[in-house]
Design a protein around this motif. Structure first.
Motif, PDB file in Angstrom:
ATOM      1  N   GLU A 226       0.816  -1.327   0.069  1.00 52.03           N
ATOM      2  CA  GLU A 226      -0.106   0.141  -0.011  1.00 52.03           C
ATOM      3  C   GLU A 226       1.037   1.302   0.088  1.00 52.03           C
ATOM      4  OE1 GLU A 226      -3.969  -1.757   2.395  1.00 52.03           O
ATOM      5  OE2 GLU A 226      -2.224  -0.540   3.555  1.00 52.03           O
ATOM      6  N   MET A 232       3.400  -1.638  -5.430  1.00 52.67           N
ATOM      7  CA  MET A 232       2.021  -1.401  -5.999  1.00 52.67           C
ATOM      8  C   MET A 232       2.150  -1.255  -7.565  1.00 52.67           C
ATOM      9  SD  MET A 232       1.977   2.352  -3.721  1.00 52.67           S
ATOM     10  CE  MET A 232       0.259   2.568  -3.838  1.00 52.67           C
ATOM     11  N   ALA A 234      -0.703   0.154  -9.001  1.00 57.97           N
ATOM     12  CA  ALA A 234      -1.615   1.219  -9.413  1.00 57.97           C
ATOM     13  C   ALA A 234      -0.659   2.096 -10.195  1.00 57.97           C
ATOM     14  CB  ALA A 234      -2.165   2.148  -8.100  1.00 57.97           C
ATOM     15  N   LEU A 257       4.417  10.101  -8.327  1.00 56.08           N
ATOM     16  CA  LEU A 257       3.204  10.167  -7.297  1.00 56.08           C
ATOM     17  C   LEU A 257       3.431   9.472  -6.239  1.00 56.08           C
ATOM     18  CD1 LEU A 257       0.869  12.029  -6.229  1.00 56.08           C
ATOM     19  CD2 LEU A 257      -0.676  10.423  -7.639  1.00 56.08           C
ATOM     20  N   LEU A 258       3.505   7.918  -6.806  1.00 58.24           N
ATOM     21  CA  LEU A 258       3.949   7.193  -5.877  1.00 58.24           C
ATOM     22  C   LEU A 258       5.139   7.104  -4.909  1.00 58.24           C
ATOM     23  CD1 LEU A 258       3.027   3.943  -8.166  1.00 58.24           C
ATOM     24  CD2 LEU A 258       1.540   4.984  -6.149  1.00 58.24           C
ATOM     25  N   SER A 260       6.265   9.976  -3.820  1.00 61.14           N
ATOM     26  CA  SER A 260       5.960  11.129  -3.115  1.00 61.14           C
ATOM     27  C   SER A 260       5.038  10.505  -1.913  1.00 61.14           C
ATOM     28  CB  SER A 260       5.158  12.171  -3.800  1.00 61.14           C
ATOM     29  OG  SER A 260       5.870  12.764  -4.904  1.00 61.14           O
ATOM     30  N   PHE A 261       4.077   9.722  -2.343  1.00 58.85           N
ATOM     31  CA  PHE A 261       3.116   8.855  -1.289  1.00 58.85           C
ATOM     32  C   PHE A 261       4.160   8.222  -0.415  1.00 58.85           C
ATOM     33  CE2 PHE A 261       0.748   5.425   0.185  1.00 58.85           C
ATOM     34  CZ  PHE A 261      -0.332   6.204   0.997  1.00 58.85           C
ATOM     35  N   ALA A 264       5.906  10.493   2.118  1.00 60.54           N
ATOM     36  CA  ALA A 264       4.996  10.974   3.035  1.00 60.54           C
ATOM     37  C   ALA A 264       4.584   9.784   4.003  1.00 60.54           C
ATOM     38  CB  ALA A 264       3.821  11.538   2.104  1.00 60.54           C
ATOM     39  N   HIS A 265       4.405   8.706   3.559  1.00 59.33           N
ATOM     40  CA  HIS A 265       4.186   7.476   4.503  1.00 59.33           C
ATOM     41  C   HIS A 265       5.427   7.324   5.523  1.00 59.33           C
ATOM     42  CE1 HIS A 265       3.345   3.489   5.706  1.00 59.33           C
ATOM     43  NE2 HIS A 265       2.273   3.679   5.491  1.00 59.33           N
ATOM     44  N   PHE A 268       5.317  10.139   8.211  1.00 61.52           N
ATOM     45  CA  PHE A 268       3.946   9.850   8.929  1.00 61.52           C
ATOM     46  C   PHE A 268       4.639   8.768  10.092  1.00 61.52           C
ATOM     47  CE2 PHE A 268       0.218   7.276  10.062  1.00 61.52           C
ATOM     48  CZ  PHE A 268      -0.330   8.279  10.632  1.00 61.52           C
TER      49      PHE A 268
ATOM     50  N   LEU B  42      -3.856  10.842   3.697  1.00 64.03           N
ATOM     51  CA  LEU B  42      -2.292  11.058   3.240  1.00 64.03           C
ATOM     52  C   LEU B  42      -2.212  11.191   1.709  1.00 64.03           C
ATOM     53  CD1 LEU B  42       0.360  11.280   4.475  1.00 64.03           C
ATOM     54  CD2 LEU B  42       0.643   8.727   3.836  1.00 64.03           C
ATOM     55  N   VAL B  46      -0.679  14.309  -0.330  1.00 61.98           N
ATOM     56  CA  VAL B  46       0.276  14.016  -1.437  1.00 61.98           C
ATOM     57  C   VAL B  46      -0.096  14.723  -3.092  1.00 61.98           C
ATOM     58  CG1 VAL B  46       1.633  12.211  -2.741  1.00 61.98           C
ATOM     59  CG2 VAL B  46       1.335  12.232  -0.314  1.00 61.98           C
TER      60      VAL B  46
END
Lengths: 307, 657
Positions: A226, A232, A234, A257-258, A260-261, A264-265, A268, B42, B46
């Motif tokens: 995820e 991933m 997606a 984008l992935l 970047s996510f 960010a994850h 977090f 999240l 993003v």
């Protein structure tokens, strides 16, 4: 239960605690006892002195004391009225808060499955050490509680409780912590089993539980499929469906984008780990697809659960 | 603009099907696949920081559909194969046949274009390179030279390659062999099903090669004779003959045929001169398939040597130079007109005889003698060709002279002896006949002749009776060693009208029997072609071993030759002649001209001398046809099809769209 996707449904109960898992639990019990003998005194003792059987100290007699605790030998020999004090044995309850929100049900519910199996394992260990073990299956819309119970014989009751199909709803760790603290004012060892996917409420929920003098161990269960771009699938034009808020966002998913996510994850998760570190709470990050035994050992190594 | 691809109905069906596939697949793709995510908050944070939801990104799908449809439309248009005919045509091989014979070195008029091509060959080179440059890059060209020895100068290759390597500084020498070059060019033609063109650059396309061109034109190959505009040599004299008019040897019959190898109408000027003086000139417009003929049945021209020339109108005539293939000029000669010398001996009162001589269709030099002159005979001049003796009124006996002689009414004076004995005078008219007059009296009708004053003769066995009356000869021909003798037993002046009408004819027949008319067609030969004549072709007076020189009569403006153009000797009654330069010649033996004749430029119309002919090239298998190279249209079709498939695949694989 989510109605969005069949993959969100939990696995079958029978598949949750199969025979191999039960053999694993037995092994974990033996392992936990060995670890307790080597490093700890055994059963958990309270700091208070009470009516236990083991002598602890003397103190001068005061009016109102039970004359049955007067040490008559010292009174006869030294003419001092002293009262014998004993250490009092006390059970430290173990509270297992298992997140059953919708975010735990994605990817065929691997996180939910891992959380329930970990909860079963820790509960079995606690019951085998004569601890009281209470379990809470909680989300913002659901709140199922198994009151603290004791004894190895209760393990099947625990397992039956964990088979409850309670699941779904958004992740609201603050409300979960609030309801938990209201229902469990007695301090204990709180093990939070969750993906912690509450952007603003995760750290506040942990702080709130600690504020109730609970000892908190945070076990974050995540699925690499995820958030790791390489795992991933997606790509392209997609409609992202938030399984908890049921919002829809059309966007073009690219590798950037992935990435970047993913960043960010990680940030977090790092925030949660740092928050736990500052509070002295153990933090363990568990992959939902990892081996359950390795995960338990990882929790043991992090400390806080076994004494 | 035209379309040569798929037919419109087929293309329409194909386009509709493809558009349906694209559109339907797009509609099926409009629904975005849903991806459930556990951590939407999240994701939102993003995404807000990225460009994933930018408007252009969201419209990318619609742009993709429009792009696919546009490419589909372009593909259908490309399948129609739009373009002009030359762009679409299959690769074609063009074989340039370049005549580099000596005639191509003729100078061209550079006054109008200073610095331009100096010779016809330069002009042909210039035009050939220009034509080569107009070909497409995928065509193939080859160059075959038509010099003395035809050769393939360049094997079939791309036009650009040949243009880069072709050296236009070619020299023109020797006679041309356009036939050999055509054979080489035909050997370079591809298979029958391939288009090919033979372009001939020559100053003279042989007339008979036109048949080959026509033959090629009916087949898959297309042969085009390309006479360059302005190349003078495309004009040539196809036929030029001159002879004396049969009915009037003093006049000339002329037949001239000129042709043009140019496919376009060519304004030209045709000029005929006799003995260097122009006698005829006219402006004509020549077409390739329409020879222009000039025919004069009786042209009043004094001369023996004739020259015909055809040239582009407005340009100066070119010199024949030393080129035997130069055929813009043709030469012809007629036999010299030798006058027939007649001596008329009479009392000068018989005008009827004078009138008969005037009617003779041959040049005559009439010498009139009186009886006195005949008796004295002091003239030392050569004897006449014919003596007409009307001495019936001469009281003195006049001997019959030697040589051909016609005697009128010799028995009028009965006191005078005559070689032919008279029998009696015919007193009354009666039937007559002329049984054995032969060529002299054949067809002549002496109807109603007043024979009352005629005298019958007693012919000898060897005499030829020309006219009989009642079985007796009244006119006869006697062959003598000194010359033939014709005796008429009557006086035509005393005859009736029919006799008067037949009499001039009789005289003409007598003249012809005495001096048969010579061959009016003067022999001619082709330049550069060894020819063997019998000696009688030139002159029957030639003897074995005589040395015959051939002197060329200079053209107007040319200096007189200082040496004979050729020399040979009579051997076994034959004369071998080989002259390279066209012109009018005369055969001279011991400084005496014996016969004129003409040498004509052969051009490319006849095979050149055998010694100069190139061996016949083998006929191998035809050169392989030009390879089919991918055209821009086909590349475009493939490019568009590939783009469409790529876009379609990219769209439906769901990664970037």
């Amino acid at each position: 239960m989510s109605t969005l996707d069949p993959s969100l449904r939990s696995t079958e109960p029978d598949a949750l605690f199969d025979e191999a898992f039960l053999r694993l639990l037995n092994g974990l019990s033996i392992l936990s006892r060995r670890l307790a003998r080597g490093q700890h005194r055994g059963e958990r003792k309270t700091r208070t002195r009470g009516s236990g059987v083991e002598f602890s100290d003397h103190r001068p007699y005061a009016a109102g004391d039970d004359i049955r605790h007067v040490d008559w030998n010292i009174l006869a020999r030294l003419d001092l009225a002293l009262v014998r004090q004993y250490e009092e044995d006390e059970d430290l309850p173990i509270y297992l808060i298992t997140d059953v929100s919708a975010s735990m049900q994605t990817q065929a519910g691997v996180k939910d499955r891992m959380a329930r199996r970990l909860a079963a394992a820790l509960a079995y260990i606690g019951l085998s050490k004569l601890d009281q073990v209470g379990i809470t299956l909680s989300a913002s819309d659901h709140h199922e509680v198994l009151p603290p119970t004791r004894g190895e014989a209760q393990v099947f009751r625990v397992l039956q409780f964990l088979r409850t199909k309670t699941q779904g709803g958004p992740t609201d760790l603050e409300s979960v912590a609030r309801r938990f603290c209201a229902q469990h004012p007695r301090p204990g060892l709180v093990v939070m089993l969750s993906d912690m996917y509450d952007l603003d409420g995760a750290t506040r929920a942990l702080a709130q539980i600690r504020h109730q003098r609970h000892q908190v161990t945070c076990i974050q269960i995540v699925d690499e499929h995820e958030y790791v771009p390489a795992k991933m699938s997606a790509r392209g034009d997609l409609a992202l469906i938030d399984v908890e808020r049921h919002t829809r966002a059309e966007l073009t998913v690219s590798d950037d984008l992935l990435r970047s996510f993913h960043e960010a994850h990680e940030a977090f998760c790092g925030d949660i780990a740092r928050a736990c570190g500052r509070a002295g709470s153990p933090y363990v990050r568990v992959d939902a697809r990892a081996d359950i035994f390795d995960c338990v050992m990882q929790i043991f190594r992090a400390g806080g659960f076994l004494r | 603009m035209s379309f040569s691809g798929l037919p419109l109905p087929t293309l329409g069906v194909l386009g509709l099907a493809a558009a349906a596939v694209v559109g339907l697949s797009y509609l099926l793709k409009v629904h975005r696949p849903e991806l459930p995510v556990p951590f939407g908050a999240l994701w939102s944070s993003v995404v807000e920081a990225s460009e994933a939801r930018r408007t252009s990104t969201r419209l990318r799908r619609r742009w993709s559909l429009l792009w696919q449809l546009a490419m589909l439309l372009a593909l259908l248009l490309a399948l129609l194969e739009p373009g002009c005919a030359t762009w679409r045509a299959a690769p074609q091989r063009t074989i340039f046949v370049l005549d580099n014979s000596a005639s191509m070195s003729a100078p061209v008029d550079t006054a109008s274009a200073p610095g331009g091509p100096a010779t016809t060959l330069d002009l042909a080179n210039q035009q050939m390179l220009a034509d080569m440059g107009s070909l497409r890059g995928r065509d193939e060209v080859a160059v075959v030279t038509a010099g003395g020895v035809p050769e393939v100068l360049f094997a079939p290759d791309a036009p650009a390659v040949l243009r880069a390597t072709f050296d236009p500084r070619m020299t023109a020498t020797g006679p041309g062999d356009l036939r050999g070059a055509m054979r080489l060019a035909e050997a370079l033609l591809p298979a029958q099903d391939s288009a090919a063109t033979i372009r001939v650059y020559s100053d003279a396309i042989p007339v008979d090669l036109f048949d080959d061109v026509q033959y090629c034109a009916t087949g898959p190959q297309r042969c085009v004779a390309v006479p360059s505009t302005g190349i003078e040599g495309n004009l040539h004299v196809a036929h030029f003959s001159v002879r004396r008019a049969l009915s009037d040897p003093k006049r000339i019959a002329i037949l001239l045929e000129t042709r043009s190898a140019s496919p376009d109408e060519t304004p030209a000027r045709v000029e005929i001169s006799a003995n260097g003086l122009p006698i005829h000139g006219e402006d004509v417009v020549l077409r390739r398939d329409a020879p222009h003929r000039i025919a004069f049945e009786k042209f009043d021209a004094a001369g023996e040597t004739f020259r015909a020339q055809v040239s582009l109108r407005g340009e100066t005539a070119t010199d024949v130079g030393e080129d035997p293939g130069f055929d813009n000029v043709a030469y012809a000669s007629v036999a010299p007109m030798t006058p027939f010398r007649v001596r008329l001996v009479s009392d000068r009162q018989n005008l009827f005889l004078d009138a008969a001589l005037l009617a003779i269709q041959r040049p005559l030099i009439v010498e009139r003698w009186s009886y006195q002159d005949a008796h004295e005979n002091t003239d030392a001049s050569p004897p006449p060709d014919l003596t007409i003796l009307d001495a019936s009124d001469d009281p003195r006996p006049l001997p019959v002279p030697d040589g051909a002689t016609i005697v009128f009414d010799p028995f009028k004076n009965t006191t005078r002896p005559f070689a032919i004995e008279s029998t009696r005078a015919i007193k009354r008219p009666s039937l007559r006949r002329h049984p054995s007059g032969g060529a002299i009296t054949e067809g002549l009708v002496f109807k109603d002749v007043n024979m009352r004053r005629a005298t019958a003769m007693k012919p000898a066995a060897s005499d030829t009776v020309l006219l009989e009356h009642l079985g007796e000869a009244v006119a006869l021909l006697r062959a003598r060693d000194a010359g033939p003798l014709v005796v008429l037993g009557f006086d035509p002046a005393q005859s009736d009208l029919p006799l008067r009408a037949a009499f001039p004819l009789l005289m003409d027949r007598v003249f012809d029997s005495l001096d048969p008319p010579s061959d009016v067609v003067v022999p001619a030969l082709l330049a550069g072609v060894p020819t063997v004549w019998t000696k009688s072709t030139l002159s029957s007076a030639l003897k074995e071993g005589d040395v015959v020189e051939f002197w060329r009569r200079p053209d107007p403006g040319d200096p007189a030759p200082q040496a004979p153009a050729g020399k040979t000797s009579v051997q076994e009654g034959r004369v071998a002649i080989a002259l390279d330069l066209p012109g009018n010649y005369r055969a001279v033996v011991d400084d005496v001209a014996i016969a004129p004749f003409a040498v004509r430029g052969h051009g490319d119309r006849v095979p050149p001398p055998a010694t100069l002919m190139a061996p016949t090239p083998p006929q191998p298998n035809r050169w392989p046809p030009p390879s089919e190279r991918p055209t821009i249209a086909s590349l475009l079709v493939w490019l568009l099809a590939l783009s469409l498939v790529l876009e379609w695949w990219t769209f439906h694989r769901g990664r970037t769209v």
